[in-house]
Design an enzyme around this catalytic site. Structure first.
Site, PDB file in Angstrom:
ATOM      1  N   CYS A 186     -27.530  30.137 100.450  1.00 27.10           N
ATOM      2  CA  CYS A 186     -26.493  31.132  99.852  1.00 27.10           C
ATOM      3  C   CYS A 186     -25.228  31.419 100.989  1.00 27.10           C
ATOM      4  CB  CYS A 186     -27.039  32.476  99.950  1.00 27.10           C
ATOM      5  SG  CYS A 186     -28.414  32.912  98.868  1.00 27.10           S
ATOM      6  N   ARG A 210     -21.317  37.384  97.438  1.00 25.15           N
ATOM      7  CA  ARG A 210     -21.974  36.186  97.974  1.00 25.15           C
ATOM      8  C   ARG A 210     -22.345  35.299  96.648  1.00 25.15           C
ATOM      9  NH1 ARG A 210     -27.669  37.978  97.942  1.00 25.15           N
ATOM     10  NH2 ARG A 210     -28.058  36.357  99.326  1.00 25.15           N
ATOM     11  N   ASN A 253     -31.510  33.561 102.790  1.00 21.35           N
ATOM     12  CA  ASN A 253     -32.792  32.832 103.054  1.00 21.35           C
ATOM     13  C   ASN A 253     -32.771  32.603 104.632  1.00 21.35           C
ATOM     14  OD1 ASN A 253     -34.776  32.796 101.586  1.00 21.35           O
ATOM     15  ND2 ASN A 253     -34.606  30.580 101.048  1.00 21.35           N
TER      16      ASN A 253
HETATM   17  C1  LIG Z   1     -33.889  33.378  97.945  1.00 15.60           C
HETATM   18  C2  LIG Z   1     -32.857  34.462  98.054  1.00 15.60           C
HETATM   19  C3  LIG Z   1     -31.814  33.922  98.928  1.00 15.60           C
HETATM   20  C4  LIG Z   1     -31.054  32.764  98.620  1.00 15.60           C
HETATM   21  C5  LIG Z   1     -30.745  31.926  99.715  1.00 15.60           C
HETATM   22  O1  LIG Z   1     -30.460  32.222 100.661  1.00 15.60           O
HETATM   23  N1  LIG Z   1     -31.301  30.346  99.248  1.00 15.60           N
HETATM   24  C6  LIG Z   1     -31.077  29.660 100.400  1.00 15.60           C
HETATM   25  C7  LIG Z   1     -32.499  28.673  99.994  1.00 15.60           C
HETATM   26  S1  LIG Z   1     -32.477  27.706 101.707  1.00 15.60           S
HETATM   27  O2  LIG Z   1     -32.634  28.638 103.000  1.00 15.60           O
HETATM   28  O3  LIG Z   1     -31.353  26.641 101.788  1.00 15.60           O
HETATM   29  O4  LIG Z   1     -34.004  27.256 101.234  1.00 15.60           O
HETATM   30  C8  LIG Z   1     -33.340  35.669  98.354  1.00 15.60           C
HETATM   31  C9  LIG Z   1     -32.321  36.786  98.379  1.00 15.60           C
HETATM   32  C10 LIG Z   1     -33.083  38.208  98.313  1.00 15.60           C
HETATM   33  C11 LIG Z   1     -34.377  37.823  97.758  1.00 15.60           C
HETATM   34  C12 LIG Z   1     -35.020  39.034  97.001  1.00 15.60           C
HETATM   35  C13 LIG Z   1     -35.151  40.268  97.565  1.00 15.60           C
HETATM   36  O5  LIG Z   1     -35.780  40.259  98.939  1.00 15.60           O
HETATM   37  C14 LIG Z   1     -36.064  41.230  96.811  1.00 15.60           C
HETATM   38  C15 LIG Z   1     -37.595  40.611  96.506  1.00 15.60           C
HETATM   39  C16 LIG Z   1     -38.340  40.492  97.826  1.00 15.60           C
HETATM   40  C17 LIG Z   1     -39.943  40.055  97.586  1.00 15.60           C
HETATM   41  O6  LIG Z   1     -40.531  40.297  98.689  1.00 15.60           O
HETATM   42  C18 LIG Z   1     -39.761  38.680  97.039  1.00 15.60           C
HETATM   43  C19 LIG Z   1     -38.941  38.820  95.680  1.00 15.60           C
HETATM   44  C20 LIG Z   1     -37.551  39.321  95.884  1.00 15.60           C
HETATM   45  C21 LIG Z   1     -36.726  39.242  94.463  1.00 15.60           C
HETATM   46  C22 LIG Z   1     -36.553  38.294  96.784  1.00 15.60           C
HETATM   47  C23 LIG Z   1     -36.523  36.826  96.174  1.00 15.60           C
HETATM   48  C24 LIG Z   1     -35.608  35.902  97.065  1.00 15.60           C
HETATM   49  O7  LIG Z   1     -36.527  35.601  98.204  1.00 15.60           O
HETATM   50  C25 LIG Z   1     -34.260  36.421  97.310  1.00 15.60           C
HETATM   51  C26 LIG Z   1     -33.597  36.401  96.074  1.00 15.60           C
END
Ligand SMILES: C[C@H](CCC(=O)NCCS(=O)(=O)O)[C@H]1CC[C@H]2[C@@H]3[C@H](O)C[C@@H]4C[C@H](O)CC[C@]4(C)[C@H]3C[C@H](O)[C@]12C
Length: 333
Positions: free
Chosen positions: A2, A16, A79
């Site tokens: 992200c 974002r 993340n």
């Molecule tokens: C994966 C998302 C962030 C995207 C990101 O940074 N990806 C990078 C991948 S990597 O590093 O390169 O592997 C995060 C941001 C907010 C998160 C969500 C929010 O925290 C709200 C809930 C929280 C719950 O514990 C899990 C589902 C969830 C719905 C989360 C799912 C997922 O982890 C999300 C959507």
């Protein structure tokens, strides 16, 4: 992966790219002032600032990936695998879970300064929403028009950093990105000068050569540098549509096209949506991977004193505007 950015050009914007290989049930969600927000360890808020952002609503709870409140404070979770650490019990005054921290901060803080005061006294504790909803390993960017802050829950506690770039991506921890940026001090949007000295008759042979060396890949460190460079050099008319358009262009420069990034399991990591919020007006603009048309939800057009969540579904496919020849004939030039 992200990328989160801020942008100031007359008005202040926060937004974002959310890059992911799956959908988390995301919808644009407004939490109005009188929607009761509950927390595992902290007192409930029956009345709070209203907020708008992308969330998955689980059991009536707005699980925000990012949001902006009516005071113009924004906060996003990104993340942070392998580095995010949530103790089961906190030692500080406040204990909030990672999924609660966005509504908790945006519900009661009007500025980054206020948010910092709360976060300095807070621990993010490892209590999941439910047994079948795992904790997300996250770090956070918070921003208002005065500046940006990064909050990283690591083994030593919740670390806070001033963020002079107004950019955040993913791993490693923020101090690495600050240090890494120093490797790119030579980048310029201008035509490069020949510094090899007289007698070497060399000139740039194309545009953009001042930024040769700007990383073009999708890794977190490279996206950080690219977003910071593109944002820093950005120029746009000081007007809403031009700013929103420019904001999405900056995000596009770090977006993931299906197929260019595969996870270890072979799944396609794509920019599932991009958003841009005008922090002053509370208008949430967004587009998705499958629909490039910019859509907008205006928090102030809704009843901000309401007591129920408002959710807007995301479009599923492109909405192409077909143009017809006038009168069915092609005009001669
Ligand atoms: C994966 C998302 C962030 C995207 C990101 O940074 N990806 C990078 C991948 S990597 O590093 O390169 O592997 C995060 C941001 C907010 C998160 C969500 C929010 O925290 C709200 C809930 C929280 C719950 O514990 C899990 C589902 C969830 C719905 C989360 C799912 C997922 O982890 C999300 C959507």
């Amino acid at each position: 992966m992200c990328t989160c950015i801020t942008y100031e050009n007359g008005d202040f914007y926060f937004g974002r790219n959310l890059d992911l290989e799956y959908s988390f049930g995301e919808r644009v969600v407004i939490t109005p002032r009188n929607y009761p927000l509950t927390f595992k360890k902290e007192a409930a808020m029956d009345c709070h600032y209203s907020m708008i952002g992308m969330a998955s609503v689980m059991g009536g709870y707005p699980m925000y990936a990012e949001a902006v409140n009516e005071k113009g404070l924004g906060m996003a979770g990104l993340n942070f695998p392998g580095n995010a650490f949530y103790p089961l019990e906190g030692k500080k005054k406040y204990q909030v879970t990672p999924y609660e921290v966005i509504p908790w901060i945006l519900g009661c803080c009007a500025t980054v300064r206020e948010a910092r005061m709360y976060l300095e006294q807070a621990d993010l504790v490892g209590i999941p929403f439910a047994a079948d909803v795992p904790l997300a390993p996250l770090h956070f960017m918070l921003a208002d028009k005065t500046g940006a802050l990064v909050a990283e829950p690591v083994e030593e506690g919740l670390k806070l950093y001033e963020n002079p770039f107004g950019v955040l991506t993913n791993n490693p921890p923020f101090p690495f990105h600050l240090m890494n940026m120093q490797q790119y001090l030579n980048l310029t949007a201008k035509a490069p000068e020949n510094r090899f000295g007289e007698g070497t008759d060399m000139k740039p042979f194309g545009q953009g050569m001042g930024a040769v060396g700007l990383p073009g890949d999708a890794s977190p460190a490279s996206r950080f540098v690219r977003a910071a460079f593109v944002k820093w050099n950005s120029r746009a008319r000081r007007e809403e549509k031009a700013n929103v358009s420019q904001f999405f262009h900056i995000l596009d420069s770090v977006a993931m096209v299906r197929g260019m990034v595969l996870t270890e399991e072979g799944r396609e990591d794509i920019t599932t949506y991009s958003c841009c919020v005008n922090a002053r007006t509370g208008v949430y603009y967004f587009k998705t991977y499958d629909n490039h048309r910019i859509q907008a939800v205006d928090m102030r057009a809704e009843d901000m004193d309401g007591s129920g969540l408002l959710a807007y579904e995301l479009p599923l496919e492109e909405d192409i505007q077909y143009r017809l020849k006038q009168g069915g004939r092609t005009e001669d030039a």
